[in-house]
Each structure stands twice: as structure tokens, then as C-alpha cells.
Design an enzyme around this catalytic site. Structure first.
Site, PDB file in Angstrom:
ATOM      1  N   ILE A  84      -1.375  -9.928  -6.866  1.00 25.80           N
ATOM      2  CA  ILE A  84      -0.565  -9.426  -7.874  1.00 25.80           C
ATOM      3  C   ILE A  84      -0.503 -10.166  -9.217  1.00 25.80           C
ATOM      4  O   ILE A  84      -0.257  -9.726 -10.147  1.00 25.80           O
ATOM      5  CB  ILE A  84       0.999  -9.285  -7.345  1.00 25.80           C
ATOM      6  CG1 ILE A  84       1.932  -8.515  -8.072  1.00 25.80           C
ATOM      7  CG2 ILE A  84       1.379 -10.841  -7.142  1.00 25.80           C
ATOM      8  CD1 ILE A  84       3.386  -8.538  -7.359  1.00 25.80           C
ATOM      9  N   LYS A  85      -0.842 -11.428  -8.915  1.00 19.89           N
ATOM     10  CA  LYS A  85      -0.930 -12.052 -10.338  1.00 19.89           C
ATOM     11  C   LYS A  85      -2.113 -11.930 -11.515  1.00 19.89           C
ATOM     12  O   LYS A  85      -2.189 -12.429 -12.260  1.00 19.89           O
ATOM     13  CB  LYS A  85      -1.277 -13.689  -9.732  1.00 19.89           C
ATOM     14  CG  LYS A  85      -0.294 -14.323  -9.094  1.00 19.89           C
ATOM     15  CD  LYS A  85       1.124 -14.065  -9.843  1.00 19.89           C
ATOM     16  CE  LYS A  85       2.002 -15.227  -8.837  1.00 19.89           C
ATOM     17  NZ  LYS A  85       3.448 -15.248  -9.555  1.00 19.89           N
ATOM     18  N   ASP A  86      -3.139 -11.126 -10.889  1.00 20.86           N
ATOM     19  CA  ASP A  86      -4.174 -10.418 -12.026  1.00 20.86           C
ATOM     20  C   ASP A  86      -3.270  -9.819 -12.988  1.00 20.86           C
ATOM     21  O   ASP A  86      -3.732  -9.705 -14.437  1.00 20.86           O
ATOM     22  CB  ASP A  86      -4.846  -9.244 -11.301  1.00 20.86           C
ATOM     23  CG  ASP A  86      -6.132 -10.033 -10.458  1.00 20.86           C
ATOM     24  OD1 ASP A  86      -5.822 -11.154 -10.194  1.00 20.86           O
ATOM     25  OD2 ASP A  86      -6.749  -9.215  -9.915  1.00 20.86           O
TER      26      ASP A  86
END
Length: 302
Positions: free
Chosen positions: A43-45
Site C-alpha cells: 500500500i505504501k507505493d
């Protein structure tokens, strides 16, 4: 047929949603948004792209500059992916409990890694955030990304993750179970649903030892900070980006419960996930089993 993307960064977001079928969800339906399908694997993309793009727009980073960040989880991978594509040097300060495969992945993306201790708190000279801030002050043409206070972090979830969930659930949603590392996901989603669908409630999944669950329940963070093996979520302070007023409930999950849930998710549903996802899943299952009426619940494979 799926579209052809111009580059790897164009593939960030628009991740699939899957229903949990074989696990005991009580009276509820449980869905997982597969953020692991982002190109960097998490999700950190989303926030990696959002924070670097914002820094470019605001003139905070120049061509050939150095991005510096403290990360205990996947934010480093998201940032390193975007930095490599945009031609920036990436310097990451990482606590020593981060998994070795992620460190190898970071180095393969071209990031420089500074390892530090994971057994010290904020304010200690060896604390990973303090080191990153100090390096940024010492490095010419650098930008301290600071996911914990960067407004482009929650904005990414308010403008992309939240609308995606709402569309995928066709407007039929009751609860979202989410963890806190920097606070960006829970705050961004909380803001989106507060404005779009106020009936949707945010539930915090928190590792045992973190101070955040107590803050949700009583308004005051726990005085004693424990330690936990789960990576990337749970905190010893409330990050500036974390608005717990948007959260209606909190569930504490032990390391054992998290690891077992992640293993069960693979064995029963065929979904490979890490320890933070195990924490979210364990909390989501507990929440679902508590309910006496059917609810539609979303959580994440982070």
C-alpha cells in the site's frame, strides 16, 4: 483486456478486492483489498508517489537530489521505487527488525540503507526518525520525506484508496479495519468516509505493546510502551498524521495472533500476506465475530 501502462508508476493503485470465503467471519462479510498487488508490493507505493510528486510540485527537491526517510516497513520500498524511476538518490534509515528480504529489495532498487536500533524510543540519538532528520540537515540538496507528518500521505488515501473502496463495494460498506504506522491510511480513509458516507466506521487494528489502541479507547496513549515483532504498524507515539478522532473502535492483536492469521490466510484463502496484514486480519475476524447483525467489512493485505 487490461490496458497497457506507460510506465510502472502508472500501475500504482486500482488494486483488486476479494471476498473471504473459508474463514469464520461470523454474521459478517469480510473483504480484503489486495494492496500487495501494487508494483512495489504494498500500500505504501501510493504514498511514495504522492509525497515525492508533492515535493516536486512545491520545489522541495531538485533534479539529482537526495530523498531521506525513516521507515520500519514498506514505505521505503514505495519511495525507492518512485525515486529510482525519477532519478533521485534514496537514503533510508531502518530499524534492525526489518526483514532481510526487504533490505535486499531496497538495495536492488538502488537505495542506500542505514541500519539502526529498534529498541530505543523517539528522542534517543539512535532512533530511526531522529537519525533521518539529522542526515537531512547535513545533506545538501536533500528532502526529508517525513511520512509521519507529510500531508501528501493521508491525501493519497483520501483521493485514491477511499474512492476505490467505495466504488468496489458499490456503496455498501459498514466498517474498515486498518492499522497505523504513520497514520496516513486511517486518517485519509477516515476523512474520505466522513465526507462521503458518515455511517462507515473506522476500526484500528493495533499490535500488543503499541500505545494507540489505548488512545482510541480512553483518549490518552498508553503510558508503557511494549515491543512487538510485527513490522510496519503500531507506534510508541501518536504521529502528527494520525487523527484518532476518526476511529470508532480499536482491537489489540498479539504477535502470535497476527502470525497465525497470516498463515491461515495463505492456507485457507490462497493469499500471501505479511505480519501487518496478519494483524489487520486477526482484528477484522475478531470484530466480525462480535457482531450480532450482518455487516460488510473491508480490511487490507497491506
Amino acid at each position: 483486456m487490461p490496458e497497457v501502462h506507460d510506465n510502472i508508476l502508472a500501475m500504482i493503485g486500482n488494486t483488486p478486492m476479494v471476498r473471504i470465503n473459508r474463514m469464520d467471519t461470523g454474521a459478517c462479510e469480510l473483504f480484503l483489498k489486495l494492496e500487495s498487488q501494487n508494483p512495489g508490493g504494498s500500500i505504501k507505493d501510493r504514498i511514495g508517489l504522492s509525497m515525492i510528486s508533492a515535493a516536486e510540485r512545491e520545489g522541495q527537491i531538485q533534479p539529482g537530489g537526495t530523498l531521506i526517510e525513516a521507515t520500519a516497513g514498506n514505505t521505503g520500498l514505495g519511495l525507492a521505487l518512485v525515486a529510482a524511476q525519477k532519478g533521485y538518490r534514496m537514503l533510508l534509515v531502518i530499524p534492525d527488525k526489518m526483514s532481510q528480504d526487504k533490505i535486499f529489495h531496497l538495495k536492488a532498487l538502488g537505495a542506500e540503507v542505514v541500519m539502526t536500533r529498534s529498541d530505543v524510543g523517539k528522542g534517543h540519538p539512535d532512533y530511526y526518525q531522529d537519525i533521518a532528520e539529522r542526515l537531512a540537515a547535513e545533506t545538501p540538496n536533500s528532502f526529508y520525506v517525513n511520512q509521519f507528518a507529510n500531508p501528501a500521505n493521508p491525501l493519497a488515501h483520501e483521493t485514491t484508496t477511499g474512492p476505490e473502496i467505495w466504488e468496489q463495494m458499490q456503496g455498501r460498506l459498514d466498517h474498515v479495519v486498518c492499522g497505523v504506522g504513520s497514520g496516513g491510511t486511517i486518517t485519509g480513509l477516515g476523512r474520505f468516509f466522513r465526507d462521503k458516507a458518515p455511517g462507515v466506521q473506522m476500526v484500528l487494528a493495533d499490535p500488543a505493546g503499541s500505545v494507540l489502541a489505548e488512545a482510541v479507547k480512553t483518549g490518552t496513549p498508553a503510558e508503557e510502551v511494549g515491543s512487538w515483532l510485527v513490522e510496519g504498524i503500531g507506534e510508541d507515539f501518536i504521529p502528527p498524521n494520525c487523527d484518532l478522532s476518526l476511529v470508532s473502535d480499536a482491537i489489540t492483536v498479539t504477535d502470535k495472533q497476527a502470525f497465525n492469521a497470516a498463515r491461515d490466510l495463505l492456507a485457507m484463502e490462497g493469499i500471501l500476506a505479511g505480519s501487518s496484514s496478519g494483524t489487520l486480519l486477526a482484528a477484522a475476524l475478531e470484530f466480525c465475530r462480535r457482531q450480532s447483525e450482518p455487516k460488510r467489512v473491508v480490511s487490507f493485505v497491506c
